[in-house]
Design a protein around this motif. Structure first.
Motif, short mmCIF file in Angstrom:
data_model
loop_
_atom_site.label_atom_id
_atom_site.label_comp_id
_atom_site.label_asym_id
_atom_site.label_seq_id
_atom_site.Cartn_x
_atom_site.Cartn_y
_atom_site.Cartn_z
N HIS A 72 0.82 -1.21 0.00
CA HIS A 72 0.00 0.00 0.00
C HIS A 72 0.86 1.27 0.00
O HIS A 72 0.36 2.35 0.27
N LEU A 118 -6.37 0.23 -7.54
CA LEU A 118 -6.22 -0.85 -6.57
C LEU A 118 -7.45 -0.89 -5.68
O LEU A 118 -7.87 0.13 -5.12
N ASN A 132 -8.76 -2.72 -2.26
CA ASN A 132 -8.11 -3.35 -1.13
C ASN A 132 -9.12 -3.92 -0.14
O ASN A 132 -10.09 -3.26 0.21
N VAL A 142 -5.36 -7.61 -2.23
CA VAL A 142 -5.26 -6.39 -3.02
C VAL A 142 -5.51 -6.76 -4.48
O VAL A 142 -4.88 -7.69 -5.01
#
Length: 330
Positions: A158, A221, A223, A229
């Motif tokens: 991240h 992305l 999550n 992810v």
């Protein structure tokens, strides 16, 4: 133990990662297990240490029983253990009581989840089931155990600023142009763009999939804290869903691998399937390499722009399983 977030669901494997009647070692929460797929299509998992003298059952083999189920056989003294953890001792025709406690598995289609014996505290994400229903399964890749705690692994995934450092050799990314972060508790979205240099001939020869990538990479992305992810990609020749999975094997080791789904819009997409998997493999290898070259416990004295994803991880890690400060979209 809290550092491994007991009560979270972990995707131990996709069924394609198992071969019928071939034992495979899996680790979760500091315990090793042997997992196997029998000829009836059922999946089983037992602690990997034989209760006789501790031999690794995953180094043994499977023997099919009459109903197409199978038992795992210890490589040391050939003791057979069925899915319930029972065996028959030499000289006896009577099955013992369970000697090994099976790992609780939750099978959803081809996805093999487990809470590792802990009470569930958050639900299993449903998005992989949606992908399986809508897209073609391309395959899995980059199944590696990394010598790192779970938190540094998640922070790395991240950290949107590391694209032009860690992954520069692959993509020649020149900068990260962050757009927005949508925070919804244990679920979030990150959107950013990454202009890159044109790949050279040698780069293209190593991985032709680079030709399908645009000059500016647009990243979305999605999550799902803490175990998943998803990189949503859409290019002219098709769509791809690159799913990065995380499993806390122990306090010091975290396993990661990639599942990929896709939808072809041009025949070239199908020809590049293996190349897409190879590209994902290199990305994971680069991440694993840098995680082995950092001092994870170093106090962070410098803060860069666009660290909102890392802040999201830290907040959820500390408050798990509770959600605090939700909806901090930026």
């Amino acid at each position: 133990m809290q550092s491994m977030l007991p009560g979270a669901p972990w995707l131990l494997a996709h069924k394609s990662m198992l071969t019928v009647n071939q034992p495979r070692k899996m680790s979760l929460y500091g315990t090793d297990y042997v997992m196997w797929l029998d000829a009836a299509g059922d999946i089983h998992a037992l602690p990997n240490a034989c209760p006789h003298m501790g031999a690794m059952l995953s180094e043994g083999w499977c023997e099919t029983q009459g109903d197409r189920t199978s038992a795992v056989v210890c490589p040391f003294h050939a003791l057979k253990f069925d899915a319930a953890g029972c065996t028959v001792l030499p000289g006896s025709n009577k099955k013992t009581l369970p000697q090994l406690k099976p790992l609780d598995l939750i099978i959803q289609g081809d996805f093999i989840w487990s809470y590792g014996g802990y009470e569930p505290k958050i639900p299993i994400p449903t998005i992989l089931n949606e992908f399986a229903a809508e897209f073609e399964f391309i395959g899995y890749t980059a199944d590696v155990s990394v010598k790192t705690k779970l938190l540094p692994m998640l922070l790395n995934m991240h950290d949107y600023n590391h694209q032009n450092g860690t992954h520069r050799p692959m993509f020649e990314i020149e900068e990260v142009q962050f757009q927005k972060f949508v925070d919804d508790g244990h679920h979030s979205h990150a959107h950013y763009e990454m202009p890159r240099k044109k790949p050279g001939l040698q780069d293209i020869l190593k991985n032709p999939a680079l030709l399908a990538l645009p000059q500016t990479l647009s990243a979305h992305l999605e999550n799902f804290f803490p175990s998943l992810v998803v990189l949503h990609s859409q290019i002219a020749i098709g769509k791809a869903k690159q799913c990065h999975i995380f499993v806390p094997e122990s306090e010091t080791h975290t396993r990661t691998y990639v599942l990929m789904f896709g939808e072809a819009k041009h025949p070239v997409f199908s020809l590049l399937k293996q190349n897409f998997l190879n590209l994902a493999k290199v990305i994971v290898e680069q991440d694993a390499d840098i995680l082995g070259k950092i001092y994870a416990d170093t106090p962070q004295k410098i803060k860069l722009d666009n660290e909102v994803g890392m802040d999201w991880v830290r907040r959820n890690f500390v408050s798990f399983p509770n959600v605090v400060e939700p909806n901090l979209s930026k």
